[in-house]
Design a protein around this motif. Structure first.
Motif, mmCIF file in Angstrom:
data_model
loop_
_atom_site.group_PDB
_atom_site.id
_atom_site.type_symbol
_atom_site.label_atom_id
_atom_site.label_comp_id
_atom_site.label_asym_id
_atom_site.label_seq_id
_atom_site.Cartn_x
_atom_site.Cartn_y
_atom_site.Cartn_z
ATOM 1 N N GLY A 496 30.603 53.117 37.135
ATOM 2 C CA GLY A 496 31.662 52.516 37.927
ATOM 3 C C GLY A 496 31.699 51.002 37.825
ATOM 4 N N MET A 497 30.498 50.382 37.706
ATOM 5 C CA MET A 497 30.423 48.920 37.660
ATOM 6 C C MET A 497 30.767 48.342 36.291
ATOM 7 S SD MET A 497 26.938 48.125 39.824
ATOM 8 C CE MET A 497 27.035 46.353 39.560
ATOM 9 N N LEU A 498 30.593 49.141 35.235
ATOM 10 C CA LEU A 498 30.681 48.622 33.863
ATOM 11 C C LEU A 498 31.966 47.845 33.557
ATOM 12 C CD1 LEU A 498 29.266 48.403 31.167
ATOM 13 C CD2 LEU A 498 30.189 50.637 30.536
ATOM 14 N N PRO A 499 33.178 48.338 33.922
ATOM 15 C CA PRO A 499 34.389 47.587 33.551
ATOM 16 C C PRO A 499 34.452 46.178 34.135
ATOM 17 C CG PRO A 499 34.939 49.828 34.243
ATOM 18 C CD PRO A 499 33.511 49.616 34.590
ATOM 19 N N ASN A 500 33.916 45.968 35.333
ATOM 20 C CA ASN A 500 34.016 44.656 35.991
ATOM 21 C C ASN A 500 32.635 44.052 36.270
ATOM 22 O OD1 ASN A 500 36.939 44.887 36.315
ATOM 23 N ND2 ASN A 500 36.472 46.426 37.866
ATOM 24 N N LEU A 501 31.652 44.407 35.448
ATOM 25 C CA LEU A 501 30.274 44.008 35.728
ATOM 26 C C LEU A 501 30.107 42.495 35.788
ATOM 27 C CD1 LEU A 501 27.442 45.069 36.236
ATOM 28 C CD2 LEU A 501 27.054 45.132 33.783
ATOM 29 N N SER A 502 30.713 41.773 34.849
ATOM 30 C CA SER A 502 30.542 40.314 34.826
ATOM 31 C C SER A 502 31.128 39.676 36.082
ATOM 32 C CB SER A 502 31.186 39.716 33.580
ATOM 33 O OG SER A 502 32.575 39.971 33.585
ATOM 34 N N GLN A 503 32.255 40.214 36.583
ATOM 35 C CA GLN A 503 32.857 39.667 37.811
ATOM 36 C C GLN A 503 31.921 39.875 39.006
ATOM 37 O OE1 GLN A 503 36.861 41.118 38.467
ATOM 38 N NE2 GLN A 503 37.223 41.241 36.264
ATOM 39 N N TYR A 504 31.317 41.052 39.093
ATOM 40 C CA TYR A 504 30.408 41.323 40.209
ATOM 41 C C TYR A 504 29.213 40.368 40.180
ATOM 42 C CZ TYR A 504 32.968 45.795 40.447
ATOM 43 O OH TYR A 504 33.932 46.742 40.545
ATOM 44 N N VAL A 505 28.640 40.174 38.995
ATOM 45 C CA VAL A 505 27.462 39.321 38.860
ATOM 46 C C VAL A 505 27.795 37.875 39.205
ATOM 47 C CG1 VAL A 505 25.856 38.336 37.185
ATOM 48 C CG2 VAL A 505 26.259 40.800 37.208
ATOM 49 N N ILE A 506 28.909 37.379 38.668
ATOM 50 C CA ILE A 506 29.301 35.985 38.931
ATOM 51 C C ILE A 506 29.587 35.779 40.415
ATOM 52 C CG2 ILE A 506 31.139 34.299 38.538
ATOM 53 C CD1 ILE A 506 31.253 35.331 35.630
ATOM 54 N N ALA A 507 30.232 36.778 41.061
ATOM 55 C CA ALA A 507 30.536 36.661 42.497
ATOM 56 C C ALA A 507 29.251 36.572 43.318
ATOM 57 C CB ALA A 507 31.378 37.853 42.946
ATOM 58 N N LEU A 508 28.264 37.408 42.984
ATOM 59 C CA LEU A 508 27.000 37.375 43.732
ATOM 60 C C LEU A 508 26.291 36.033 43.541
ATOM 61 C CD1 LEU A 508 25.586 40.971 43.073
ATOM 62 C CD2 LEU A 508 26.466 40.085 45.224
ATOM 63 N N LEU A 509 26.324 35.499 42.325
ATOM 64 C CA LEU A 509 25.660 34.211 42.082
ATOM 65 C C LEU A 509 26.407 33.067 42.755
ATOM 66 C CD1 LEU A 509 24.400 34.426 38.392
ATOM 67 C CD2 LEU A 509 23.154 34.828 40.493
#
Length: 822
Positions: A496-509
């Motif tokens: 589920g996370m794969l398509p938007n993984l970079s967005q999730y990571v950048i948001a958390l950072l």
């Protein structure tokens, strides 16, 4: 996220570290003396690391202190509605069936279209989840009734109804647009979201925590809820993905009113519940090794770390100067000022050393004569220990609990043995045999013994097996067929996370950067205080102090949730498949996670860990059971009596573990630690006398020691000694000296690109629906092709004749040309 946001502050602040040149001024000399004395007196911290803090602390951190008046509001709405139903009786006096019928009535009331009425009903449900505290006398009673009510609410289907309401609030474009236009956002803008998220958090956290006196039906409900949260039952995706979407929407400034603290806490606890905590991870790792027929783990890492004792902080330049002066005066009978008790714990048990020899060994370390060629930490302990122990330096009671020898069994990788044999064959024979580790013909006897010792400590990880299997699947896609992938909660979350993984990571950072205590406020940075600032700003000094404590506490909780969440994701993805871990790691590295964590530690870490940003009398459930005392400036300044802040120490350890995971076996990322001058920052973190935190700091120092130069190693022999005693050894790892360093150039882009290529091949093979298009067999049988059923659109038969005319009849077919071509 721009690189300069994180890198510049680190490089600018690196001058203030423990490894700078000796000060020349008297004032600086005195300041350094005070600093060294205070560091020497820092006490051992009685901290036990775990998945979470105690339940009461986890519940109290859900609420900001500015939300405290809302407890009474929840109670009033509940009592107003409950009075007409119960006819004078209290909730705790009702039979379970009556309680169920009332909850069903609340569930029906949640369906009304009136927004205000829905909010009142949601507050009544929140009061039930909070434990009907007005009818309880003690905090234990509140927790008891909270647990009872939460299982009742879940059984009646409240969670699913709340999830639908949450989805409605997330998609409420009117609220989002009005929040974007507002110059200042406060608690009032997120009231509905906060109430819904609070109930959901209480349900998840209460059911997640298992107690000994749980009823059988509660245990069954717990397993059912765990499976429900981890499966794609909510709009075709797990709950965690909906919460990740909230995080990215908030960070993109499209929904600045989202209460991020509650979202992140719920996200963390959801993933902790569905995937499992650190002890479950250890059990899964053991089962995974059994499935792959690998030998068992040499030790339980959790137990080893818990049994460790903290070491004294390494000596500062000031202490070394004083020791040298003492030695020049001939005071060799007096012990050095450095507390060597913990660092020398294991040396005490070495049977080949007596007390005099030990004193003689410490002297070269403290003077300039201690050249690393003469003092080899790897040679200072021997694994085989004969029985007669030396006379103890301290009473035996202090030494009873120490493990024998070093705490970790040494490990050797297959490629380490191959490299050792390749070097030996080149030296003694003049040619190599590739990956052959069994043929030892022509090699001298000592090499035979060395290979035997290396093979005794050979460790094959699950990661190596996964990489080898993936290489085989890439090379033989047709013969090996499709891989059977188990639909575990981790696998479904990754998918589920794969398509938007970079967005999730950048948001958390981004959120981590905004919440870090070393970050300076910027006009363009995201506002993480939307769910802590009151509608009316404070007008008195007392109110300002209270709000200041609340804001600092709010940031600490954000750091705690993000660090724990990232660490859990990395550990679970690594166990599930190494390339899932690698893609998350690479996104973190490309989003400047390494300099961000170093920036976080580039502060007075002792002050951060001992910070007292809490007001005990305002913590839930204390504040709803006891009478509220009058708050004064003195009581706020005093804070609590704890030796350290649990959440801050927990966050620091998590961030260090993340940094270790990102840099382990990655030469280019290790060089980033060196380039960002992390050694003095990490060395200051050793002042915290907590064994687990020191272990991960020492691991980070160990991997870069060989690149820090001869002078650094010479002046930091105490740190080198601590690394030797506490960190696991790789038998042929030349970590302490750094021979042939110049022969290993590093190219960050080349290493990361090669890794990226492997990750993309893995994702394409495993998750691409159109995979292996070139290998699909072609059907050449005319009857079979014409007999295939072709799906046609519904309106095709209306225009069928036109299609025939245009595509068939009006197109001349050159039969001769076709026959000639074929």
């Amino acid at each position: 996220m721009q690189a300069e946001d994180m890198e510049v502050p680190i490089i600018n602040n690196l001058n203030d570290n423990g490894d700078r040149q000796r000060p020349k001024g008297k004032d600086v000399f005195k300041d350094q003396q005070k600093e060294s004395e205070s560091s020497m007196e820092s006490p051992n911290l009685e901290f036990e690391y775990g998945d979470t803090d105690v339940l009461t602390a986890e519940l109290s951190e859900l609420y900001s202190y500015t939300e405290e008046p809302e407890f009474a509001l929840n109670r009033d709405y509940f009592e107003e509605d409950f009075r007409s139903h119960a006819r004078g009786r209290r909730w705790i006096e009702l039979a379970v069936e009556e309680q169920r019928s009332y909850v069903m009535r609340l569930l029906d009331a949640l369906e009304v279209t009136d927004r205000d009425k829905r909010l009142k009903v949601a507050r009544a449900i929140l009061y039930l989840a909070q434990g009907v505290f007005d009818e309880c006398d003690t905090e234990v009673d509140v927790l008891h009734w909270s647990r009872h009510n939460v299982f009742l609410l879940y059984d009646m289907g409240i969670f699913t109804a709340l999830l639908e309401l949450l989805s409605m609030e997330i998609d409420n474009n009117q609220a989002c647009s009005s929040a974007v236009r507002k110059p200042a956002i406060s608690l009032a803008d997120s009231t509905e979201l906060r109430v819904l998220l609070s109930i959901m958090y209480l349900i998840v956290e209460t059911i997640r925590v298992q107690t000994e006196d749980d009823r059988p039906e509660w245990r069954a409900a717990r397993e059912a809820f765990k499976n429900e949260l981890g499966s794609p039952l909510y709009n075709g995706e797990p709950l965690a993905l909906l919460l990740f979407t909230m995080v990215t929407k908030f960070c993109s400034m499209n929904a600045p009113h989202f209460p991020m603290k509650k979202v992140l806490l719920l996200l963390w606890k959801t993933i902790l519940f569905t995937l499992g905590g650190f002890e479950e991870l250890q059990e899964m790792k053991v089962r995974g090794r059994e499935r792959l027929n690998l030998p068992p783990l040499p030790e339980d890492s959790i137990k080893v770390v818990r049994a460790m004792r903290a070491a004294s902080p390494p000596a500062s330049a000031m202490e070394l100067i004083e020791q040298q002066q003492q030695q020049k005066r001939g005071r060799r009978s007096r012990r050095p000022l450095v507390k060597q008790d913990s660092l020398d714990t294991y040396n005490e048990r070495d049977p080949f050393k007596n007390d005099d020899a030990r004193d003689e060994e410490e002297d070269p370390e403290d003077t300039d004569s201690g050249i690393e060629g003469e003092v080899d930490p790897l040679d200072r302990d021997v694994i085989i220990q004969p029985p007669p122990p030396p006379p103890p330096l301290r009473p035996p009671t202090e030494r009873v609990n120490f493990p024998k020898g070093l705490p970790w069994a040494p490990k050797v990788r297959e490629k380490d043995i191959e490299h050792f044999l390749e070097t030996s064959r080149n030296k003694f024979i003049g040619f190599t045999l590739g990956n052959d580790t069994d043929t030892l013909v022509g090699l001298p006897r000592p090499i035979h013994e060395s290979v035997k010792t290396l093979k005794q400590h050979k460790y094959v990880s699950i990661t190596e097996v996964q990489i080898k299997k993936e290489d085989e699947l890439q090379q033989c896609p047709m013969s090996l067929g499709d891989e059977e992938v188990a639909e575990t909660p981790t696998e479904m979350l990754y998918l589920g996370m794969l398509p938007n993984l970079s967005q999730y990571v950048i948001a958390l950072l981004k959120l981590l950067l905004a919440a870090a205590p070393t970050s300076k406020a910027k006009t363009d940075s995201i506002n993480i205080l939307a769910d802590v600032l009151p509608e009316e700003m404070p007008i008195t000094v007392l109110q300002s102090m209270k709000l200041g404590i609340d804001v600092n506490r709010h940031k600490e909780i954000l750091v705690k949730a993000i660090s724990a969440l990232l660490l859990l994701l990395l550990k679970h993805f690594k166990l599930n498949h190494i390339y899932q871990f690698e893609i998350v790691s690479q996104h973190l590295v490309f989003a400047n996670c390494i300099p961000l964590i170093l920036k976080f530690f580039n502060q007075n870490i002792m002050s951060y860990i001992s910070a007292k940003n809490s007001i005990c009398v305002l913590d839930f459930p204390h504040c709803v059971v006891h009478e509220m005392p009058e708050l004064t400036a003195e009581s706020l300044e005093a804070g609590d009596s704890n030796q350290f802040c649990w959440r801050n120490l927990f966050s620091c350890i998590n961030l260090l573990r993340i940094l270790n995971k990102l840099t382990k076996w990655k030469h280019s990322r290790t060089m980033m630690l060196v380039v960002f001058k992390s050694a003095p920052i990490l060395k200051r973190a050793l002042k915290v006398k907590q064994a687990m935190m020191q272990l991960y700091v020492l691991k980070l120092l160990k991997i870069q020691t060989k690149y820090l130069g001869r002078q650094w190693r010479k002046s930091n022999m105490k740190t080198m000694s601590a690394i030797y005693q506490k960190v696991r050894h790789r038998l042929n790892d030349d970590w302490a000296y750094g021979n042939d360093i110049d022969a290993r150039p590093w190219d960050f882009q080349a290493e990361e690109c090669a890794l990226r290529e492997s990750i993309e091949k893995f994702n394409s093979r495993r998750y691409d629906k159109n995979k292996n298009g070139d290998f699909v067999p072609v059907d050449n049988c005319l009857q079979s092709v014409l007999g295939q059923r072709v799906e046609l659109p519904e309106d095709f038969h209306y225009s069928y004749e036109m299609w025939l005319e245009r595509e068939v009849f009006s197109q001349p077919i050159q039969w001769e040309g076709l026959l000639q071509n074929h």
